[in-house]
Design an enzyme around this catalytic site. Structure first.
Site, PDB file in Angstrom:
ATOM      1  N   ALA A  67     -14.951  19.160 -39.871  1.00 28.17           N
ATOM      2  CA  ALA A  67     -15.631  19.588 -41.089  1.00 28.17           C
ATOM      3  C   ALA A  67     -17.095  19.844 -40.755  1.00 28.17           C
ATOM      4  CB  ALA A  67     -15.511  18.488 -42.135  1.00 28.17           C
ATOM      5  N   GLY A 110     -11.493  17.424 -38.856  1.00 26.93           N
ATOM      6  CA  GLY A 110     -10.759  18.390 -39.679  1.00 26.93           C
ATOM      7  C   GLY A 110     -10.078  19.467 -38.839  1.00 26.93           C
ATOM      8  N   GLU A 113      -6.937  17.982 -37.786  1.00 24.78           N
ATOM      9  CA  GLU A 113      -6.095  17.897 -38.992  1.00 24.78           C
ATOM     10  C   GLU A 113      -5.552  19.272 -39.370  1.00 24.78           C
ATOM     11  OE1 GLU A 113      -9.263  15.861 -41.034  1.00 24.78           O
ATOM     12  OE2 GLU A 113      -8.019  14.082 -41.308  1.00 24.78           O
ATOM     13  N   GLU A 133     -14.365  10.923 -36.592  1.00 28.11           N
ATOM     14  CA  GLU A 133     -15.120  10.642 -37.823  1.00 28.11           C
ATOM     15  C   GLU A 133     -15.767   9.262 -37.808  1.00 28.11           C
ATOM     16  OE1 GLU A 133     -12.047  11.884 -37.670  1.00 28.11           O
ATOM     17  OE2 GLU A 133     -11.757  13.463 -39.144  1.00 28.11           O
TER      18      GLU A 133
HETATM   19  N1  CO8 Z   1     -20.306  20.383 -38.114  1.00 26.48           N
HETATM   20  C1  CO8 Z   1     -21.397  21.148 -38.043  1.00 26.48           C
HETATM   21  N2  CO8 Z   1     -21.895  21.678 -36.915  1.00 26.48           N
HETATM   22  C2  CO8 Z   1     -21.250  21.397 -35.779  1.00 26.48           C
HETATM   23  C3  CO8 Z   1     -20.101  20.601 -35.733  1.00 26.48           C
HETATM   24  C4  CO8 Z   1     -19.612  20.086 -36.966  1.00 26.48           C
HETATM   25  N3  CO8 Z   1     -18.493  19.351 -37.052  1.00 26.48           N
HETATM   26  N4  CO8 Z   1     -19.671  20.502 -34.461  1.00 26.48           N
HETATM   27  C5  CO8 Z   1     -20.544  21.209 -33.719  1.00 26.48           C
HETATM   28  N5  CO8 Z   1     -21.501  21.764 -34.509  1.00 26.48           N
HETATM   29  C6  CO8 Z   1     -22.617  22.593 -34.107  1.00 26.48           C
HETATM   30  C7  CO8 Z   1     -23.695  21.759 -33.409  1.00 26.48           C
HETATM   31  O1  CO8 Z   1     -24.513  21.131 -34.366  1.00 26.48           O
HETATM   32  C8  CO8 Z   1     -24.402  22.815 -32.616  1.00 26.48           C
HETATM   33  O2  CO8 Z   1     -25.243  23.553 -33.473  1.00 26.48           O
HETATM   34  P1  CO8 Z   1     -26.800  23.797 -33.044  1.00 26.48           P
HETATM   35  O3  CO8 Z   1     -26.694  24.652 -31.811  1.00 26.48           O
HETATM   36  O4  CO8 Z   1     -27.364  24.503 -34.238  1.00 26.48           O
HETATM   37  O5  CO8 Z   1     -27.364  22.457 -32.768  1.00 26.48           O
HETATM   38  C9  CO8 Z   1     -23.267  23.753 -32.179  1.00 26.48           C
HETATM   39  O6  CO8 Z   1     -22.200  23.510 -33.106  1.00 26.48           O
HETATM   40  C10 CO8 Z   1     -22.769  23.475 -30.788  1.00 26.48           C
HETATM   41  O7  CO8 Z   1     -22.439  22.107 -30.683  1.00 26.48           O
HETATM   42  P2  CO8 Z   1     -23.050  21.127 -29.557  1.00 26.48           P
HETATM   43  O8  CO8 Z   1     -24.359  21.614 -29.107  1.00 26.48           O
HETATM   44  O9  CO8 Z   1     -22.980  19.728 -30.100  1.00 26.48           O
HETATM   45  O10 CO8 Z   1     -21.963  21.346 -28.408  1.00 26.48           O
HETATM   46  P3  CO8 Z   1     -21.528  20.311 -27.265  1.00 26.48           P
HETATM   47  O11 CO8 Z   1     -20.650  21.090 -26.341  1.00 26.48           O
HETATM   48  O12 CO8 Z   1     -22.710  19.581 -26.716  1.00 26.48           O
HETATM   49  O13 CO8 Z   1     -20.642  19.211 -28.041  1.00 26.48           O
HETATM   50  C11 CO8 Z   1     -18.902  18.479 -29.539  1.00 26.48           C
HETATM   51  C12 CO8 Z   1     -19.427  19.592 -28.626  1.00 26.48           C
HETATM   52  C13 CO8 Z   1     -18.547  17.244 -28.720  1.00 26.48           C
HETATM   53  C14 CO8 Z   1     -17.680  19.008 -30.272  1.00 26.48           C
HETATM   54  C15 CO8 Z   1     -20.013  18.090 -30.559  1.00 26.48           C
HETATM   55  O14 CO8 Z   1     -20.498  19.297 -31.171  1.00 26.48           O
HETATM   56  C16 CO8 Z   1     -19.560  17.180 -31.660  1.00 26.48           C
HETATM   57  O15 CO8 Z   1     -19.432  15.985 -31.447  1.00 26.48           O
HETATM   58  N6  CO8 Z   1     -19.306  17.754 -32.868  1.00 26.48           N
HETATM   59  C17 CO8 Z   1     -18.912  16.974 -34.024  1.00 26.48           C
HETATM   60  C18 CO8 Z   1     -17.461  16.542 -33.939  1.00 26.48           C
HETATM   61  C19 CO8 Z   1     -17.109  15.701 -35.125  1.00 26.48           C
HETATM   62  O16 CO8 Z   1     -17.640  14.634 -35.358  1.00 26.48           O
HETATM   63  N7  CO8 Z   1     -16.133  16.180 -35.929  1.00 26.48           N
HETATM   64  C20 CO8 Z   1     -15.678  15.489 -37.113  1.00 26.48           C
HETATM   65  C21 CO8 Z   1     -16.431  15.970 -38.293  1.00 26.48           C
HETATM   66  S1  CO8 Z   1     -16.062  15.051 -39.785  1.00 26.48           S
HETATM   67  C22 CO8 Z   1     -14.566  15.668 -40.244  1.00 26.48           C
HETATM   68  O17 CO8 Z   1     -14.020  16.560 -39.640  1.00 26.48           O
HETATM   69  C23 CO8 Z   1     -13.974  15.061 -41.449  1.00 26.48           C
HETATM   70  C24 CO8 Z   1     -12.768  15.810 -41.941  1.00 26.48           C
HETATM   71  C25 CO8 Z   1     -12.518  15.502 -43.377  1.00 26.48           C
HETATM   72  C26 CO8 Z   1     -11.767  16.532 -44.121  1.00 26.48           C
HETATM   73  C27 CO8 Z   1     -11.790  17.987 -43.633  1.00 26.48           C
HETATM   74  C28 CO8 Z   1     -12.578  18.913 -44.501  1.00 26.48           C
HETATM   75  C29 CO8 Z   1     -12.709  20.280 -43.888  1.00 26.48           C
END
Ligand code: CO8
Length: 259
Positions: A67, A110, A113, A133
């Site tokens: 998400a 998500g 999921e 999460e």
């Molecule tokens: N939301 C928003 N932006 C994101 C997300 C995200 N989930 N994941 C990555 N991005 C963005 C980063 O902020 C970054 O943006 P910017 O360049 O502007 O800083 C860009 O994408 C690239 O990401 P990274 O620089 O972090 O890339 P890396 O290769 O260093 O890392 C990862 C990749 C490991 C995937 C890392 O981005 C990460 O940990 N992302 C978050 C993963 C996460 O926690 N996901 C769970 C989110 S909560 C959720 O899904 C709850 C679901 C509930 C219901 C579903 C509703 C839709």
């Protein structure tokens, strides 16, 4: 229909459609608009008689990294309740045609999921699945504690959900989460091929069969068996059943028309 965050091709192969998540700079983070677009595209494709199976994919780096955390960060419980984003997920779950996720790179939160909401998963060898999460102070909200547990069992699901660790494509395969692993340059082609194979079957039988398999998740065994039986009987009212069985007897290929 014009979409901002997805690309749709209703005939990527004969009778096969594809939806590609297209927010690459955010690793296809699932904001509300993107999810709404997937829902609308699926409603459209489900109603399109020339489509018999649908592939959902991202790009080589990410299927979807979850998400959109930036969109969610400031929200309160009441905001979340009012936004009611899961009615979109419920609508996607009701898609009658088979959905095949073609996953490469991150399928997290998500994103994991969403691919578990699909009926089958074809993964590239770079795919990583996770429910991280817990690392941002919440927990899965779109089926991660339920579908993941049913797919991989309690102890593996617990480890993924409570530690937030990702699993590799190989581990996901071994756990029964995905159907197959292929080299990164082939995952999309393989998913389209699988969809194409299903698209040669009777679409009515495919729909009834999908519905019946899904019933196994939300019913007791006996109830599921009755449901399966009714769908099975009903298929004998279709021309496709007559054609399919006649083709077998006549030793020829069946030509299914969805009637
Ligand atoms: N939301 C928003 N932006 C994101 C997300 C995200 N989930 N994941 C990555 N991005 C963005 C980063 O902020 C970054 O943006 P910017 O360049 O502007 O800083 C860009 O994408 C690239 O990401 P990274 O620089 O972090 O890339 P890396 O290769 O260093 O890392 C990862 C990749 C490991 C995937 C890392 O981005 C990460 O940990 N992302 C978050 C993963 C996460 O926690 N996901 C769970 C989110 S909560 C959720 O899904 C709850 C679901 C509930 C219901 C579903 C509703 C839709």
């Amino acid at each position: 229909m014009a979409y901002e965050f997805i690309l749709v091709d209703a005939q990527v192969a004969p009778c096969v459609a594809i939806i590609q998540l297209n927010r690459p700079t955010e690793l296809n983070a699932l904001n509300l608009q993107l999810m709404g677009e997937i829902r609308d595209a699926l409603l459209d494709l489900d109603a399109n008689e020339s489509v018999r199976a649908i592939v959902i994919t991202g790009n080589d780096r990410a299927f979807a990294a979850g998400a959109d955390i930036k969109q969610m960060a400031g929200r309160t419980s009441v905001d979340m309740l009012k936004i009611d984003q899961f009615s979109t997920w419920d609508s996607i779950r009701k898609t009658k045609k088979p959905l095949i996720a073609a996953v490469s790179g991150f399928a997290l939160g998500g994103g994991c999921e969403l691919c578990m909401l699909c009926d089958m998963i074809v993964a590239s060898e770079t795919a990583q699945f996770g429910q991280p999460e817990i690392n941002i102070g919440v927990m899965p909200g779109a089926g991660g504690t339920q579908r993941l547990t049913r797919a991989v069992g309690k102890v593996r699901a617990m480890e993924m959900v409570l530690t937030g660790k990702f699993i590799s494509a190989e581990e996901a395969m071994e756990a029964g989460l995905i159907n197959k692993i292929v080299p990164v340059e082939l995952y999309l082609e393989e998913a389209i091929k699988l969809a194409g194979e299903i698209a040669t079957k009777s679409p009515i039988a495919v729909q009834m069969a999908k519905e019946s398999v899904l019933k196994a998740f939300d019913s007791h065994l006996q109830e599921g068996l009755y449901f399966e039986r009714k769908n099975f009987y009903m298929l004998f009212a279709t021309e496709d059943q007559k054609e399919g069985m006649a083709a077998f007897v006549e030793k020829r290929k069946a030509n299914f028309k969805g009637k």
